[in-house]
Design a protein around this motif. Structure first.
Motif, PDB file in Angstrom:
ATOM      1  N   ASP A  23       0.706  -1.163   0.006  1.00  0.00           N
ATOM      2  CA  ASP A  23      -0.095   0.007   0.023  1.00  0.00           C
ATOM      3  C   ASP A  23       0.824   1.192  -0.001  1.00  0.00           C
ATOM      4  O   ASP A  23       1.912   1.074   0.185  1.00  0.00           O
ATOM      5  CB  ASP A  23      -0.856  -0.226   1.336  1.00  0.00           C
ATOM      6  CG  ASP A  23      -2.038   0.848   1.152  1.00  0.00           C
ATOM      7  OD1 ASP A  23      -2.437   1.262   0.081  1.00  0.00           O
ATOM      8  OD2 ASP A  23      -2.767   1.069   2.272  1.00  0.00           O
ATOM      9  N   ASP A  56     -12.613   2.710   9.183  1.00  0.00           N
ATOM     10  CA  ASP A  56     -12.903   1.855   7.962  1.00  0.00           C
ATOM     11  C   ASP A  56     -14.149   2.501   7.707  1.00  0.00           C
ATOM     12  O   ASP A  56     -15.349   2.460   8.376  1.00  0.00           O
ATOM     13  CB  ASP A  56     -13.015   0.558   7.858  1.00  0.00           C
ATOM     14  CG  ASP A  56     -11.577  -0.111   8.042  1.00  0.00           C
ATOM     15  OD1 ASP A  56     -10.755   0.481   8.025  1.00  0.00           O
ATOM     16  OD2 ASP A  56     -11.404  -1.372   8.495  1.00  0.00           O
ATOM     17  N   SER A 149      -5.950  -4.465  11.814  1.00  0.00           N
ATOM     18  CA  SER A 149      -7.097  -5.044  11.428  1.00  0.00           C
ATOM     19  C   SER A 149      -8.052  -5.760  12.285  1.00  0.00           C
ATOM     20  O   SER A 149      -7.447  -6.561  13.110  1.00  0.00           O
ATOM     21  CB  SER A 149      -6.895  -5.760  10.051  1.00  0.00           C
ATOM     22  OG  SER A 149      -8.190  -6.437   9.467  1.00  0.00           O
ATOM     23  N   GLU A 173      -9.354   0.966  14.226  1.00  0.00           N
ATOM     24  CA  GLU A 173      -8.219   0.010  14.050  1.00  0.00           C
ATOM     25  C   GLU A 173      -6.734   0.816  14.416  1.00  0.00           C
ATOM     26  O   GLU A 173      -6.833   2.046  14.519  1.00  0.00           O
ATOM     27  CB  GLU A 173      -8.016  -0.335  12.774  1.00  0.00           C
ATOM     28  CG  GLU A 173      -9.210  -1.304  12.364  1.00  0.00           C
ATOM     29  CD  GLU A 173      -9.376  -1.705  10.975  1.00  0.00           C
ATOM     30  OE1 GLU A 173      -9.544  -3.061  10.595  1.00  0.00           O
ATOM     31  OE2 GLU A 173      -8.965  -0.931  10.114  1.00  0.00           O
TER      32      GLU A 173
HETATM   33  N1  LIG Z   1      -8.601  -4.156   5.820  1.00  0.00           N
HETATM   34  C1  LIG Z   1      -7.485  -3.596   6.056  1.00  0.00           C
HETATM   35  C2  LIG Z   1      -6.619  -2.948   4.953  1.00  0.00           C
HETATM   36  C3  LIG Z   1      -6.394  -3.922   4.155  1.00  0.00           C
HETATM   37  O1  LIG Z   1      -6.796  -5.121   4.222  1.00  0.00           O
HETATM   38  C4  LIG Z   1      -5.520  -3.667   3.101  1.00  0.00           C
HETATM   39  C5  LIG Z   1      -4.843  -2.292   3.134  1.00  0.00           C
HETATM   40  C6  LIG Z   1      -4.220  -1.882   1.862  1.00  0.00           C
HETATM   41  C7  LIG Z   1      -3.790  -2.569   1.133  1.00  0.00           C
HETATM   42  C8  LIG Z   1      -4.213  -3.879   1.045  1.00  0.00           C
HETATM   43  C9  LIG Z   1      -5.054  -4.549   2.316  1.00  0.00           C
HETATM   44  N2  LIG Z   1      -5.455  -5.641   2.167  1.00  0.00           N
HETATM   45  C10 LIG Z   1      -5.031  -6.438   0.964  1.00  0.00           C
HETATM   46  O2  LIG Z   1      -5.564  -7.642   0.769  1.00  0.00           O
HETATM   47  C11 LIG Z   1      -7.816  -2.330   6.990  1.00  0.00           C
HETATM   48  O3  LIG Z   1      -9.032  -2.237   7.371  1.00  0.00           O
HETATM   49  O4  LIG Z   1      -7.187  -1.316   7.472  1.00  0.00           O
END
Ligand SMILES: N[C@@H](CC(=O)c1ccccc1NC=O)C(=O)O
Ligand SMILES: [Zn+2]
Ligand SMILES: [Zn+2]
Length: 210
Positions: A23, A56, A149, A173
């Motif tokens: 990310d 989120d 998470s 989170e």
């Molecule tokens: N669900 C996570 C974020 C997440 O899963 C995520 C964030 C950035 C890039 C990839 C991610 N997940 C990839 O499968 C959250 O809520 O922060």
């Protein structure tokens, strides 16, 4: 509210804060210095919306879900309870039975993860989706965790995210709870009004209620 001091439970947004693998990293730098403009320093930042302590929006995992600007700000402000679940690797209904959660509107889980904002954890405590109906029954409308998470790091089905969303429970989170004792608090953790946002960093603060 009372005279108790507010306590910051947010990760500081430094240029070395951890981001989700693959990310966008967080950067903050000066675009123009005071010397250049003759009057002011002006910064800029680049960031994922899922950086540091953040919330989120359902749009994060549901194309038809609400975006950040449409979230009800009332969920992010009010009474919260911190419970210490640092002795377990899995949080299921049985674990929650040890706590009195009746009437708890905002529940903050202090898991065994120690806050190291510059390190992205490989493994985190597992929340079982079966806890969601229990939280609903107790009246919980926001769930906060001291982990990146509410689902396992490698999860693709994001079962807890979806279950929480289906039951109208908001998600917070990456809280910093290392020095926070179990108990009752007021919480403020407001997202920015990012119109199309699928999430937003927040400044999360709590105040003991005595
Ligand atoms: N669900 C996570 C974020 C997440 O899963 C995520 C964030 C950035 C890039 C990839 C991610 N997940 C990839 O499968 C959250 O809520 O922060
Ligand atoms: Zn997120
Ligand atoms: Zn999430």
């Amino acid at each position: 509210m009372n005279n108790n001091k507010w306590i910051d439970i947010s990760q500081p947004l430094t240029n070395s804060i951890a981001h989700w693998p693959e990310d966008t990293p967080f950067t903050n730098q000066l675009t123009y210095s005071k010397e250049q403009t003759g009057s002011v320093n002006i910064g800029q930042m680049t960031t994922s919306l899922h950086i540091g302590t953040h919330v989120d929006a359902p749009y994060h995992f549901d194309n038809k879900g609400k975006k950040i600007i449409d979230m009800d700000v009332n969920y992010y402000i009010g009474r919260a309870k911190v419970i210490d679940v640092s002795d377990v690797d899995v949080i299921d209904g049985r674990v929650l039975e040890d706590f009195s959660l009746d009437g708890v509107e905002r529940l903050l889980l202090k898991t065994s993860l120690k806050s190291r904002p510059e390190l992205f954890p490989e493994k985190i405590t597992k929340l079982e989706p079966e806890i969601v109906p229990i939280l609903v029954e107790k009246g919980v409308k926001l769930l906060g965790v001291n982990m990146p998470s509410v689902d396992p790091i490698d999860s693709k089905d994001l079962l807890c995210h979806h279950a929480l969303h289906q039951h109208g429970i908001y998600i917070l989170e990456n809280l910093v709870l290392d020095d926070v004792p179990e108990g009752d608090y007021n919480l403020i953790a407001l997202p920015l009004a990012i119109a199309e946002g699928d999430g937003s960093p927040v400044r999360a603060v709590i105040q003991p209620t005595d």
